[in-house]
Design an enzyme around this catalytic site. Structure first.
Site, PDB file in Angstrom:
ATOM      1  N   CYS A   2      75.037 126.796 -15.389  1.00  0.00           N
ATOM      2  CA  CYS A   2      75.236 125.904 -16.517  1.00  0.00           C
ATOM      3  C   CYS A   2      76.358 124.904 -16.219  1.00  0.00           C
ATOM      4  O   CYS A   2      77.283 125.209 -15.473  1.00  0.00           O
ATOM      5  CB  CYS A   2      75.589 126.614 -17.820  1.00  0.00           C
ATOM      6  N   ARG A  27      73.213 122.049 -12.184  1.00  0.00           N
ATOM      7  CA  ARG A  27      73.628 123.420 -12.497  1.00  0.00           C
ATOM      8  C   ARG A  27      72.627 124.161 -13.368  1.00  0.00           C
ATOM      9  O   ARG A  27      72.792 125.351 -13.630  1.00  0.00           O
ATOM     10  CB  ARG A  27      74.973 123.402 -13.226  1.00  0.00           C
ATOM     11  N   TRP A  74      71.281 126.998 -17.689  1.00  0.00           N
ATOM     12  CA  TRP A  74      70.419 127.835 -16.843  1.00  0.00           C
ATOM     13  C   TRP A  74      70.438 129.195 -17.520  1.00  0.00           C
ATOM     14  O   TRP A  74      71.456 129.872 -17.549  1.00  0.00           O
ATOM     15  CB  TRP A  74      70.976 127.905 -15.425  1.00  0.00           C
ATOM     16  N   ASN A  98      79.601 128.832 -19.630  1.00  0.00           N
ATOM     17  CA  ASN A  98      78.926 129.009 -18.344  1.00  0.00           C
ATOM     18  C   ASN A  98      79.305 130.398 -17.857  1.00  0.00           C
ATOM     19  O   ASN A  98      80.485 130.725 -17.802  1.00  0.00           O
ATOM     20  CB  ASN A  98      79.444 127.918 -17.388  1.00  0.00           C
ATOM     21  N   GLY A  99      78.313 131.231 -17.510  1.00  0.00           N
ATOM     22  CA  GLY A  99      78.630 132.579 -17.032  1.00  0.00           C
ATOM     23  C   GLY A  99      78.038 133.630 -17.956  1.00  0.00           C
ATOM     24  O   GLY A  99      77.130 133.337 -18.736  1.00  0.00           O
ATOM     25  N   GLU A 479      63.323 130.150   6.392  1.00  0.00           N
ATOM     26  CA  GLU A 479      63.663 128.942   5.637  1.00  0.00           C
ATOM     27  C   GLU A 479      62.393 128.190   5.234  1.00  0.00           C
ATOM     28  O   GLU A 479      62.271 127.698   4.110  1.00  0.00           O
ATOM     29  CB  GLU A 479      64.594 128.061   6.486  1.00  0.00           C
ATOM     30  N   LYS A 483      61.417 127.470   1.393  1.00  0.00           N
ATOM     31  CA  LYS A 483      61.208 126.100   0.903  1.00  0.00           C
ATOM     32  C   LYS A 483      59.852 125.977   0.215  1.00  0.00           C
ATOM     33  O   LYS A 483      59.719 125.370  -0.839  1.00  0.00           O
ATOM     34  CB  LYS A 483      61.299 125.172   2.104  1.00  0.00           C
ATOM     35  N   GLU A 486      59.876 127.864  -3.215  1.00  0.00           N
ATOM     36  CA  GLU A 486      60.679 127.348  -4.325  1.00  0.00           C
ATOM     37  C   GLU A 486      60.150 126.038  -4.890  1.00  0.00           C
ATOM     38  O   GLU A 486      60.333 125.778  -6.071  1.00  0.00           O
ATOM     39  CB  GLU A 486      62.166 127.272  -3.976  1.00  0.00           C
ATOM     40  N   HIS A 502      53.647 145.406  12.701  1.00  0.00           N
ATOM     41  CA  HIS A 502      54.146 146.622  12.044  1.00  0.00           C
ATOM     42  C   HIS A 502      53.829 146.647  10.548  1.00  0.00           C
ATOM     43  O   HIS A 502      54.428 147.405   9.810  1.00  0.00           O
ATOM     44  CB  HIS A 502      55.656 146.754  12.262  1.00  0.00           C
ATOM     45  N   LYS A 604      70.971 124.246  -8.808  1.00  0.00           N
ATOM     46  CA  LYS A 604      71.540 123.907  -7.498  1.00  0.00           C
ATOM     47  C   LYS A 604      72.781 124.736  -7.188  1.00  0.00           C
ATOM     48  O   LYS A 604      73.060 125.022  -6.041  1.00  0.00           O
ATOM     49  CB  LYS A 604      71.876 122.413  -7.513  1.00  0.00           C
TER      50      LYS A 604
HETATM   51  C1  F6R Z   1      67.344 126.844  -1.290  1.00  0.00           C
HETATM   52  C2  F6R Z   1      68.707 126.704  -1.772  1.00  0.00           C
HETATM   53  C3  F6R Z   1      69.480 127.936  -2.085  1.00  0.00           C
HETATM   54  C4  F6R Z   1      70.951 127.753  -1.671  1.00  0.00           C
HETATM   55  C5  F6R Z   1      71.773 128.961  -2.128  1.00  0.00           C
HETATM   56  C6  F6R Z   1      73.216 128.854  -1.696  1.00  0.00           C
HETATM   57  O1  F6R Z   1      66.760 125.608  -1.018  1.00  0.00           O
HETATM   58  O2  F6R Z   1      69.193 125.614  -1.942  1.00  0.00           O
HETATM   59  O3  F6R Z   1      68.927 129.056  -1.483  1.00  0.00           O
HETATM   60  O4  F6R Z   1      71.009 127.597  -0.289  1.00  0.00           O
HETATM   61  O5  F6R Z   1      71.716 129.064  -3.515  1.00  0.00           O
HETATM   62  O6  F6R Z   1      73.833 127.734  -2.232  1.00  0.00           O
HETATM   63  P1  F6R Z   1      75.177 127.171  -1.638  1.00  0.00           P
HETATM   64  O7  F6R Z   1      74.871 126.656  -0.263  1.00  0.00           O
HETATM   65  O8  F6R Z   1      75.593 126.087  -2.570  1.00  0.00           O
HETATM   66  O9  F6R Z   1      76.148 128.303  -1.580  1.00  0.00           O
END
Ligand code: F6R
Length: 609
Positions: A2, A27, A74, A98-99, A479, A483, A486, A502, A604
């Site tokens: 948030c 956020r 969020w 927030n939290g 990764e 990607k 998500e 396996h 994010k």
């Molecule tokens: C995936 C993504 C997340 C962040 C993770 C860590 O695309 O962006 O998996 O990598 O939440 O975030 P940071 O790097 O800000 O600690």
């Protein structure tokens, strides 16, 4: 998570609250709202979903007032709905938070017994009622907040306003970030300097446990014990400029295309191309003597840590442990004296990574972080920081932050190998020149965009997708899968190629595309055998390799599609092989019609556990 903002202004604040929320939308974007003090009390506007919905509500029904608070949510407790949107309020006070308040149910039950009724399912509303109850006892707002703070458990930041108190706003920080901004006759609270940058450059970062009383005159900051404390006011370097998409359809695509530039910018901090050397900045630890490196991160940043384990073990011959921060922090790991603990984070705010950092600090480790956000909490709490120069990453799915993290970590691995006497001058020159070529090679790979967009049509039809890789290509497979999951919401898993037999091989049939990351390196033949096993079971393979690797593969079997990358030193392959998997997910998501830049349920910056 948030985002929160508060303004004690000298003119109406509603537009500026919304502008601040736009800068905080990374956020969370489940709902948004603002509340202001109006003559008769407190008024608010809220809307479920993206901020644009709140803007529409406000254009139909504007909100006046020169003191106000705002929130972008969020969801933690309570579904994303208008009713659960912040601010939460009683007749006397309104709060943005927030939290998580961990003991909210207990507090809620107590308050309910005393006749208080609740409008939402959130933990936040309980705080508003608790403070209101103390105000009813005759306490001042400051006294009421002081009495409330020891009663609430959890990690949080909040800001409150009070009916009739046009020159007062109170905020507190415990676990989640909160900053104070100093304006010209105005004062502000914000989750970070980014939200406040258009309003002021003068910022005070509150410390753990701090709470602050703001008036137009300034701020009084107190620590957990209630002692008034002096916290430095700094000039933030964070830009107040609005970041646009340019001619790109999405921020994610723009950020993918920025990679040649930002990788180049990041390299230029440590690489000397003419001398073919890598020079690390002075670090407060002698890398020669480090007994063990412990790397912690989350999500995509964790995969950057995984690649680093291969690099550091091979080049610097140092034992490396890499862990998801959320697991590490609760398993009480034994840490060696003088160990080096590394943290990788775009935001520098991720709660799990931050708590792992604090744990390692308490255990006497040297703290080195790789971060993209200057002035973030991890920046302030680390012994040393290596910055990525990705610039602001707006798309929720990490792209350029990841490849610049890899760039920094590759340089670090070379620097550490040198410091430990494990790298010949000749090999350093080879690695430095391979790194120097990376920006150009990434630009070449971006030319395959149309071809990858065609392949995405097959992926978009799938329900499940597998990604395979070996050695440092394994984290790139993870990764790629993350990607795709998500942003396209297609189920995807990454596996170490050798693990497929396996168990996961049972999933294979003609409906499951298998994306294989297979640069021509010493593990190529092994990966190629695993691919044959998959093709033999009817799997539709998307094979990513160089010319030599693709030719060899085609001699034995026929992948559904190939993506040819330039032949490079295997050391830099993880950076380059990330680009096609980013583009594949991007185009698949566009075909699926999802919200690429703000995918559902995500945010994010993840500042809750
Ligand atoms: C995936 C993504 C997340 C962040 C993770 C860590 O695309 O962006 O998996 O990598 O939440 O975030 P940071 O790097 O800000 O600690």
């Amino acid at each position: 998570m948030c985002g929160i903002i508060g303004i004690i202004g000298i003119q109406d604040v509603s537009d500026r609250l919304v502008d601040g929320l736009k800068r905080l939308e990374y956020r969370g974007y489940d709902s948004a709202g603002i509340a202001t003090l109006v003559d008769s009390g407190i008024d608010r506007r809220r809307a479920e979903g993206k901020l644009v919905n709140l803007e529409n509500v406000l254009s139909d029904s504007p909100l006046a007032g020169i003191t106000g608070i705002g929130h972008t949510r969020w969801a933690t407790h309570g579904v994303p709905s208008e009713n659960n949107a912040h601010p939460h309020m009683t007749d006397e006070t309104a709060i943005v938070h927030n939290g998580i308040i961990e003991n909210f149910q207990e507090l809620r039950d107590e308050l309910a017994k005393k006749g208080r009724t609740f409008d939402s399912d959130t933990d936040t509303e309980v705080v508003a009622h608790l403070v209101h109850a103390y105000l009813d006892e005759g306490l001042s707002p400051e006294e009421a907040v002081a009495k409330m703070l020891p009663k609430v458990e959890g990690a949080f930041a909040f800001v409150m306003i009070f009916r009739g108190q046009h020159d007062l706003m109170i905020g507190a920080r415990r676990g989640s970030p909160l900053a104070i901004g100093y304006g010209e006759g105005e004062m502000y609270f914000g989750s970070d300097a980014m939200a406040l940058a258009p309003l002021t450059r003068k910022i005070c970062y509150m410390e753990e446990g701090d709470w602050a009383v703001l008036t137009r005159e300034g701020a009084k900051v107190m620590d957990t014990a209630g002692n008034v404390v002096d916290r430095p006011v700094v000039q933030t370097a964070v830009s107040g400029a609005v970041i646009g998409k340019g001619n790109y359809r999405h921020f994610m695509l723009k950020e993918i295309y920025e990679q040649p530039t930002v990788i180049g910018d990041t390299l230029s901090t440590m690489l000397h191309p003419a001398q073919q050397t890598i020079t690390l900045p002075d670090l407060p630890v002698d890398l020669k003597d480090v007994p063990k490196v412990t790397i912690n991160a989350c999500g995509t940043a964790f995969y950057a840590g995984m690649v680093t384990k291969y690099w550091l073990e091979q080049l610097a011959r140092v034992p490396v442990e890499v862990d998801m921060a959320s697991e590490f922090r609760y398993r009480n790991p034994p840490l060696p004296k003088d160990g080096l603990a590394m943290f990788v984070s775009q935001s520098g705010e991720t709660m799990d990574t931050l708590e792992a950092l604090r744990l390692c600090k308490r255990e006497g480790q040297h703290i080195l972080s790789v971060l993209n956000m200057p002035e973030s909490t991890m920046d302030r709490e680390s012994d040393a920081v290596l910055m990525t120069h990705a610039g602001p990453e707006i798309g929720v799915a990490s792209t350029k932050a990841f490849t610049t993290q890899l760039t920094v970590l590759a340089c670090f691995a070379i620097g550490m190998a040198k410091a430990r006497g494990h790298l010949t001058r000749e090999r350093e020159a080879q690695l430095a020149s391979a790194l120097a070529e990376v920006p150009g090679r990434v630009a070449e790979i971006l030319n395959h965009d149309d071809h990858i967009a065609e392949i995405a049509q097959k992926v978009a039809e799938a329900r499940d997708v597998l990604y395979l890789g070996r050695g440092p290509s394994f984290p790139i497979a993870l990764e790629g899968a993350l990607k795709l999951k998500e942003i396209s919401y297609i189920h995807a898993e990454g596996y170490a190629s050798g693990e497929m037999k396996h168990g996961p091989i049972a999933l294979l049939d003609e409906d499951v595309p298998v994306v294989v990351i297979a640069p021509s390196d010493e593990l190529y033949e092994k990966t190629a055998s695993n691919v044959q096993e998959a093709i033999a079971r009817g799997a539709k393979v998307i094979f990513i390799s160089d010319k030599e690797g693709i030719e060899k593969m085609k001699r034995h079997s026929n992948p559904m599609a190939t993506i040819e990358l330039p032949k490079v030193d295997p050391f830099v392959a993880p950076i380059l092989y990330t680009i096609p998997v980013q583009l594949l997910s991007y185009h698949t998501a566009v075909l699926k019609g999802t919200d690429v830049d703000q995918p559902r349920n995500l945010a994010k910056s993840v500042t809750v556990e």
